[in-house]
Design an enzyme around this catalytic site. Structure first.
Site, short mmCIF file in Angstrom:
data_model
loop_
_atom_site.label_atom_id
_atom_site.label_comp_id
_atom_site.label_asym_id
_atom_site.label_seq_id
_atom_site.Cartn_x
_atom_site.Cartn_y
_atom_site.Cartn_z
N GLN A 192 0.81 -1.22 0.00
CA GLN A 192 0.00 0.00 0.00
C GLN A 192 0.85 1.27 0.00
O GLN A 192 0.34 2.36 -0.31
CB GLN A 192 -0.95 0.00 1.21
N THR A 250 8.99 -18.59 -17.47
CA THR A 250 9.01 -17.53 -18.47
C THR A 250 8.39 -16.25 -17.91
O THR A 250 7.32 -16.28 -17.32
CB THR A 250 8.24 -17.97 -19.73
N CYS A 338 -9.52 -9.74 0.17
CA CYS A 338 -9.20 -11.16 0.34
C CYS A 338 -10.11 -11.83 1.36
O CYS A 338 -10.26 -13.05 1.34
CB CYS A 338 -7.75 -11.31 0.77
#
Length: 518
Positions: A192, A250, A338
Site C-alpha cells: 500500500q 518464463t 481477500c
C-alpha cells in the site's frame, strides 16, 4: 443531487486498495510487448533481445523509484508470492527443533501469518509466533517490540495498512532492529505504500519488500520482490534460470512492462501529488461527516495515507451501507478484498481495540493516487445521496432485516443459477417465463427499474414483502429471481426449492453481473 442525476454518472470506484484500473501508459507498454516486442527474453535472436530490453527497462525504472540496485529486484506474480518467497528465505536458515521466534504486526495482511504458519510447518520448525500489538490508532507498540525483539529470527511489519491506511513508524522499528545482536531479518509489506510514500528502502535496511502491481495501476498477476544484498534467499520456483535463477518460469513480460511504465510515470511526477491527495482526503472526510451524522473515523488523517479513509456509522452494519453504496454505483468495501466473503469483523480494527460493533460497521474508502478533482466531485455528491437514502429508507431497511430466511443452500443456489450468457438459452427453454426483481423500492429508485430481459415479463416484489406476495406465486410460469448481487436471490431460491417450488431459478451475480454500460 437528484437520483436521476446520480444515475447519469458513471460508476464511481472508491476501492483502490483492493485493485486499480490500468494506467493508460501501462496499457500501451503491455500492447507493445504483445504486438511488437513479443519475443521470449531468454531467446538469443533479435526478437528475444528486444523483449529483454523491455524487461530491463522496467527493472531500471522500478529501481529508480524504489532507490535500490536493479539487481536486487525480482519480478514475480504479486505480493502473495513475494511474501511466500521472503518467509521461506528467512526461515530456511533456521534449525529444526530449537524455538524460532518470529514477530509480526497484529494488523498485518493475512498473507503474512498464513505464510509463517505454512512454511514453519513444512520446514519442521518450532515457531514462536508473537503478534506485535498496536494502539487505538493502529501503530505498532515500539516499547513492546523493543522488549521482545531480542533473539527474534524475523520481524514482519507493513509500511501502511491496507484497511485503515495507517502509516507504520518504519524508522522507529528499524532503529530497534538495528540495535539487536544478532540482527533479526526484516520483512516489510510495501504494497500500500508503493507510489504513495517516498521510502528509501536501501537506507531503511529492510531485507525483503514485496510489492504488487495491480494496487498501483499495473495488471493483476504482476509484482516485485526487493531482496537486500546479503539477505538469505531461497527461490520459491526452480526451473529455467529466469530472473538470475531467483524466480524461474518464463517472464510475464506484459505485466513487467506495465509496472515499468507505472514507475516511469511516478518518476515523471504524473500522478501521486501529495497536496492534491491531501485536499481530496479532506473533501471526502467532510462529505462522509455530512452524509452520516454520528460517523466515527477509524483512521485518523494525520497518521494515514491520504488515499485511505476507514469509518463506521454506529448502529448501521457495513452490509447495509454497502448495499446502499453499490445500488448508487459507489464501489467501496468493508475491508480487505481477500476476506470479503467472511462474516467475521475486521481483525485489524479488533486488534486496535475498537470493539466488535464498530468493526462490523466499518467501511473502507480508498482512492487512487491517479484520481483527479472530477472524480472527487462525483464521489462527494454520491456520498451525500447515500446519506439521504439511508436516512429516508431506514424503516424499509429494517423491515428487510426482519425477513426470516434460512441460510443459503449453496448447492441449490449454484445448481439453479443462470448467468448472463446462459439467459438466451434458458429463456428459449422456459417460455413463457417471468422475471421477478426482489430488490427493495429504494434500490430500484437508486439503480433504475427492473430491466427487460429478452422480452420476458417482469414484476417487482421486494423481499421485505415476501409474506404478502408469495401466496400469489405464479405456478404457471418458470420464474427467474434477481437482486442486486445474487446473494439475496440465492437465499430465497434455496428456501423456495426446499419448500417444493420447482419452477424457480435465480440470476447468478445478480443485476450487477449483467453487462454494464461504460
Amino acid at each position: 443531487m437528484s437520483t436521476t442525476a446520480a444515475l447519469a454518472c458513471n460508476e464511481i470506484y472508491l476501492d483502490a486498495n483492493a485493485t486499480t484500473a490500468l494506467l493508460p501508459a501501462a496499457q500501451v507498454a503491455m500492447l507493445r510487448t504483445l504486438t511488437d516486442n513479443y519475443g521470449n527474453p531468454g531467446s538469443p535472436h533479435g526478437a528475444g533481445i528486444r523483449a529483454r530490453l523491455e524487461l530491463e527497462r522496467a527493472r531500471n525504472a522500478a529501481a529508480a523509484v524504489l532507490r535500490v540496485p536493479a539487481g536486487q529486484l525480482i519480478f514475480n506474480s504479486g505480493a502473495t508470492e513475494g511474501i511466500q518467497t521472503a518467509v521461506l528465505s528467512a526461515l530456511h536458515t533456521q534449525q529444526a527443533g530449537s524455538p524460532v521466534r518470529v514477530l509480526y504486526g497484529s494488523t498485518e495482511h493475512k498473507a503474512v501469518p498464513e505464510a509463517l504458519a505454512h512454511w514453519g510447518e513444512l520446514l519442521g520448525l518450532n515457531l514462536e509466533l508473537l503478534a506485535i500489538p498496536v494502539d487505538s490508532v493502529g501503530r505498532h507498540d515500539l516499547d513492546w517490540l523493543a522488549r521482545h525483539a531480542a533473539g527474534a529470527a524475523l520481524i514482519c511489519t507493513m509500511a501502511a495498512n491496507n484497511e485503515t491506511g495507517v502509516i507504520t513508524d518504519l524508522a522507529g522499528i528499524g532503529t530497534i532492529i538495528a540495535a539487536q545482536t544478532p540482527r533479526p531479518l526484516w520483512l516489510v509489506d510495501g504494497v500500500q505504500a508503493f507510489g504513495k510514500l517516498d521510502i528509501d528502502w536501501l537506507a531503511l535496511g529492510a531485507d525483503y519488500v514485496p510489492l504488487s502491481g495491480h494496487k498501483l495501476h499495473a495488471p493483476k498477476g504482476s509484482g516485485i520482490l526487493y531482496v537486500r544484498d546479503g539477505a538469505p534467499f531461497t527461490r520459491l520456483l526452480a526451473g529455467g534460470g529466469q530472473e538470475g535463477n531467483a524466480r524461474c518460469g518464463t517472464e510475464n513480460l506484459p505485466g513487467i512492462a506495465a509496472i515499468g511504465a507505472v514507475c516511469e510515470a511516478l518518476a515523471a511526477g504524473e500522478f501521486g501529488d501529495p497536496a492534491r491527495l491531501l485536499a481530496a482526503n479532506a473533501r471526502l472526510r467532510a462529505a462522509v461527516s455530512s452524509a452520516f451524522p454520528g460517523v466515527v473515523f477509524n483512521s485518523p488523517a494525520q497518521h494515514c495515507l491520504p488515499t485511505t479513509i476507514n469509518f463506521s456509522v454506529p448502529g448501521v452494519p457495513s452490509k447495509r451501507l454497502l448495499e446502499v453504496f453499490d445500488a448508487l454505483g459507489l464501489r467501496l468495501s468493508a475491508g480487505s478484498a481477500c476476506s470479503s466473503k467472511t462474516a467475521k469483523p475486521s481483525h485489524v480494527l479488533m486488534a486496535m481495540g475498537l470493539g466488535e460493533e464498530r468493526a462490523t460497521s466499518a467501511i473502507r474508502l480508498s482512492i487512487s493516487p491517479w484520481c483527479d478533482a472530477t472524480d472527487i466531485d462525483a464521489a462527494v455528491a454520491r456520498l451525500q445521496l447515500c446519506g439521504s437514502i439511508l436516512e429516508s429508507q431506514a424503516a424499509a431497511m429494517a423491515a428487510l432485516e426482519q425477513v426470516a430466511l434460512p441460510e443459503e443452500d449453496q448447492e441449490l443456489s449454484d445448481r439453479y443459477a443462470i448467468t448472463a450468457s446462459q439467459l438466451p438459452d434458458w429463456r428459449a427453454r422456459h417460455a413463457p417465463a417471468l422475471f421477478i426483481d426482489i430488490r427493495e423500492p429504494w434500490e430500484q429508485a437508486a439503480s433504475g427499474i427492473c430491466p427487460t430481459l429478452d422480452g420476458m415479463a417482469s414484476e417487482q416484489h421486494p423481499l421485505s414483502q415476501l409474506a404478502q406476495w408469495l401466496p400469489q406465486w405464479p405456478h404457471q410460469h418458470s420464474v427467474l429471481l434477481a437482486c442486486r448481487s445474487g446473494r439475496r436471490s440465492g437465499q430465497l431460491l434455496s428456501h423456495l426449492r426446499q419448500q417444493g417450488y420447482e419452477n424457480v431459478w435465480h440470476l447468478a451475480e445478480g443485476l450487477a453481473g449483467l453487462p454494464q454500460p461504460r
